[in-house]
Design a protein around this motif. Structure first.
Motif, mmCIF file in Angstrom:
data_model
loop_
_atom_site.group_PDB
_atom_site.id
_atom_site.type_symbol
_atom_site.label_atom_id
_atom_site.label_comp_id
_atom_site.label_asym_id
_atom_site.label_seq_id
_atom_site.Cartn_x
_atom_site.Cartn_y
_atom_site.Cartn_z
ATOM 1 N N THR A 95 24.746 44.546 4.446
ATOM 2 C CA THR A 95 24.414 45.878 3.948
ATOM 3 C C THR A 95 24.147 45.908 2.446
ATOM 4 O OG1 THR A 95 26.765 46.382 3.663
ATOM 5 C CG2 THR A 95 25.744 47.011 5.762
ATOM 6 N N ARG A 96 24.606 44.913 1.704
ATOM 7 C CA ARG A 96 24.450 44.915 0.251
ATOM 8 C C ARG A 96 23.603 43.756 -0.243
ATOM 9 N NH1 ARG A 96 30.156 44.280 -1.156
ATOM 10 N NH2 ARG A 96 30.681 44.455 1.004
ATOM 11 N N SER A 97 22.587 43.393 0.532
ATOM 12 C CA SER A 97 21.775 42.240 0.159
ATOM 13 C C SER A 97 20.304 42.498 0.438
ATOM 14 C CB SER A 97 22.231 41.014 0.938
ATOM 15 O OG SER A 97 23.576 40.742 0.677
ATOM 16 N N VAL A 98 19.469 41.658 -0.139
ATOM 17 C CA VAL A 98 18.024 41.744 0.052
ATOM 18 C C VAL A 98 17.647 41.018 1.338
ATOM 19 C CG1 VAL A 98 15.794 41.136 -0.955
ATOM 20 C CG2 VAL A 98 17.714 41.766 -2.443
ATOM 21 N N PRO A 99 16.921 41.683 2.260
ATOM 22 C CA PRO A 99 16.513 41.009 3.505
ATOM 23 C C PRO A 99 15.593 39.829 3.220
ATOM 24 C CG PRO A 99 16.162 43.377 3.641
ATOM 25 C CD PRO A 99 16.506 43.074 2.213
ATOM 26 N N PHE A 100 15.709 38.806 4.034
ATOM 27 C CA PHE A 100 14.854 37.631 3.936
ATOM 28 C C PHE A 100 13.852 37.720 5.074
ATOM 29 C CE2 PHE A 100 13.800 33.101 4.520
ATOM 30 C CZ PHE A 100 13.418 32.807 3.223
ATOM 31 N N THR A 101 12.591 37.931 4.754
ATOM 32 C CA THR A 101 11.596 38.265 5.782
ATOM 33 C C THR A 101 10.710 37.104 6.215
ATOM 34 O OG1 THR A 101 10.095 38.987 4.041
ATOM 35 C CG2 THR A 101 11.491 40.672 5.039
ATOM 36 N N PHE A 139 13.328 35.424 14.477
ATOM 37 C CA PHE A 139 14.318 35.105 15.502
ATOM 38 C C PHE A 139 15.736 34.922 14.966
ATOM 39 C CE2 PHE A 139 10.233 33.321 17.003
ATOM 40 C CZ PHE A 139 10.004 34.245 17.997
ATOM 41 N N LEU A 140 16.059 35.516 13.830
ATOM 42 C CA LEU A 140 17.420 35.552 13.326
ATOM 43 C C LEU A 140 17.826 37.003 13.182
ATOM 44 C CD1 LEU A 140 17.262 32.859 10.502
ATOM 45 C CD2 LEU A 140 18.290 32.625 12.738
ATOM 46 N N VAL A 141 19.112 37.279 13.291
ATOM 47 C CA VAL A 141 19.586 38.651 13.178
ATOM 48 C C VAL A 141 19.882 38.960 11.714
ATOM 49 C CG1 VAL A 141 21.371 40.279 13.875
ATOM 50 C CG2 VAL A 141 20.569 38.554 15.486
ATOM 51 N N LYS A 142 19.067 39.784 11.118
ATOM 52 C CA LYS A 142 19.220 40.282 9.747
ATOM 53 C C LYS A 142 19.529 39.206 8.707
ATOM 54 C CE LYS A 142 20.733 44.842 11.191
ATOM 55 N NZ LYS A 142 21.786 45.839 11.108
ATOM 56 N N PRO A 143 18.672 38.196 8.567
ATOM 57 C CA PRO A 143 18.925 37.219 7.500
ATOM 58 C C PRO A 143 18.700 37.848 6.133
ATOM 59 C CG PRO A 143 16.787 36.838 8.471
ATOM 60 C CD PRO A 143 17.437 37.933 9.282
ATOM 61 N N ILE A 144 19.437 37.355 5.159
ATOM 62 C CA ILE A 144 19.299 37.847 3.788
ATOM 63 C C ILE A 144 18.962 36.663 2.883
ATOM 64 C CG2 ILE A 144 20.817 39.839 4.104
ATOM 65 C CD1 ILE A 144 23.081 38.226 2.857
ATOM 66 N N THR A 145 18.506 36.954 1.684
ATOM 67 C CA THR A 145 18.120 35.879 0.771
ATOM 68 C C THR A 145 19.304 34.977 0.437
ATOM 69 O OG1 THR A 145 18.412 37.391 -1.089
ATOM 70 C CG2 THR A 145 16.172 37.106 -0.245
ATOM 71 N N ALA A 146 20.519 35.530 0.429
ATOM 72 C CA ALA A 146 21.700 34.713 0.145
ATOM 73 C C ALA A 146 21.915 33.653 1.233
ATOM 74 C CB ALA A 146 22.940 35.595 0.023
ATOM 75 N N HIS A 147 21.547 33.959 2.486
ATOM 76 C CA HIS A 147 21.646 32.969 3.564
ATOM 77 C C HIS A 147 20.684 31.806 3.294
ATOM 78 C CE1 HIS A 147 23.032 36.450 6.295
ATOM 79 N NE2 HIS A 147 24.086 35.727 5.974
ATOM 80 N N TYR A 148 19.477 32.140 2.896
ATOM 81 C CA TYR A 148 18.484 31.114 2.600
ATOM 82 C C TYR A 148 18.940 30.244 1.425
ATOM 83 C CZ TYR A 148 14.140 28.876 1.217
ATOM 84 O OH TYR A 148 13.205 27.939 0.879
ATOM 85 N N THR A 149 19.448 30.885 0.387
ATOM 86 C CA THR A 149 19.941 30.162 -0.790
ATOM 87 C C THR A 149 21.088 29.228 -0.403
ATOM 88 O OG1 THR A 149 19.309 32.019 -2.193
ATOM 89 C CG2 THR A 149 20.880 30.449 -3.121
ATOM 90 N N ALA A 150 21.990 29.706 0.468
ATOM 91 C CA ALA A 150 23.117 28.882 0.918
ATOM 92 C C ALA A 150 22.628 27.692 1.737
ATOM 93 C CB ALA A 150 24.095 29.725 1.733
ATOM 94 N N ALA A 151 21.631 27.905 2.587
ATOM 95 C CA ALA A 151 21.083 26.810 3.398
ATOM 96 C C ALA A 151 20.442 25.745 2.506
ATOM 97 C CB ALA A 151 20.077 27.348 4.406
ATOM 98 N N ILE A 152 19.718 26.175 1.495
ATOM 99 C CA ILE A 152 19.096 25.228 0.560
ATOM 100 C C ILE A 152 20.166 24.459 -0.201
ATOM 101 C CG2 ILE A 152 17.660 25.031 -1.522
ATOM 102 C CD1 ILE A 152 16.102 25.560 1.083
ATOM 103 N N ARG A 153 21.253 25.133 -0.583
ATOM 104 C CA ARG A 153 22.336 24.446 -1.302
ATOM 105 C C ARG A 153 22.966 23.368 -0.415
ATOM 106 N NH1 ARG A 153 26.035 25.779 -5.849
ATOM 107 N NH2 ARG A 153 27.721 24.282 -5.650
ATOM 108 N N ILE A 154 23.143 23.647 0.871
ATOM 109 C CA ILE A 154 23.696 22.652 1.791
ATOM 110 C C ILE A 154 22.782 21.432 1.841
ATOM 111 C CG2 ILE A 154 24.195 22.157 4.227
ATOM 112 C CD1 ILE A 154 25.197 25.105 4.399
ATOM 113 N N LEU A 155 21.476 21.660 1.908
ATOM 114 C CA LEU A 155 20.525 20.545 1.917
ATOM 115 C C LEU A 155 20.568 19.765 0.606
ATOM 116 C CD1 LEU A 155 17.514 22.213 3.750
ATOM 117 C CD2 LEU A 155 19.066 20.461 4.638
#
Length: 192
Positions: free
Chosen positions: A86-92, A96-112
């Protein structure tokens, strides 16, 4: 299978040859030598123990993501990051993901990026470890900012070797940190 009675554990070459011959008569097996690669896992043996990793897969993952030349990250995730739908920018850019946000993408890149710094990290199973089974569990009370559900984590060791681990959001909302810890202990015990 009556021919396999009296099998002993160990590294007696004659006994191993006898077992292989008995198995071959029943199943028509082929001896491929020492295990080095199986189902994406690389296996390396030494007198100290067995090391299992997924180096080849890690490098393929980095190549596919276009991050083979990226700067490595020292840790897999920033523990200060709190995810909220609710407090984040959607990642568009992903479907096929439920409400991804930019922070999810940033976290995935950090894991890589973390994987980039240590693609050969894996599990080590010591040859001289004890057979003592031990488990550790913990919970983070109300950590999900959207649902207020707690997160449970546990790890199980045989001697000093990790054999099982998991982190998961608890199914119900705990009313106290004590209740969350009790649920974490119950979840960890269920996997022993």
């Amino acid at each position: 299978m009556g021919q396999l009675k009296g099998i002993k554990q160990g590294n007696d070459k004659e006994e191993i040859a006898r077992i292989k011959q008995a198995l071959n008569q029943t199943f028509k097996i082929k001896d491929l030598g020492d295990l080095r690669y199986f189902l994406g896992l690389e296996v390396a043996r030494s007198k100290k123990g067995i090391m299992v990793n997924q180096r080849k897969y890690a490098l393929e993952l980095l190549t596919d993501a276009g991050l083979l030349a990226c700067k490595p990250a020292p840790t897999p995730i920033d523990n200060r990051e709190k995810f909220s739908s609710t407090r984040s920018v959607p990642f568009t850019y992903i479907q096929f993901l439920v409400k991804p946000i930019t922070a999810h993408y940033t976290a995935a890149i950090r894991i890589l990026r973390y994987i980039k710094g240590a693609p050969s990290l894996g599990l080590f199973f010591s040859s001289n470890t004890s057979t003592h089974l031990k488990a550790f569990c913990d919970s983070d009370w109300g950590t999900c900012s959207d649902s207020r559900q707690s997160v449970t984590g546990f790890s199980v060791y045989l001697g000093n070797s990790t054999i099982s681990w998991k982190s998961k959001k608890q199914g119900t909302i705990s009313k106290s940190s004590c209740e969350a810890e009790y649920r974490a202990m119950g979840n960890g015990h269920g996997y022993m």
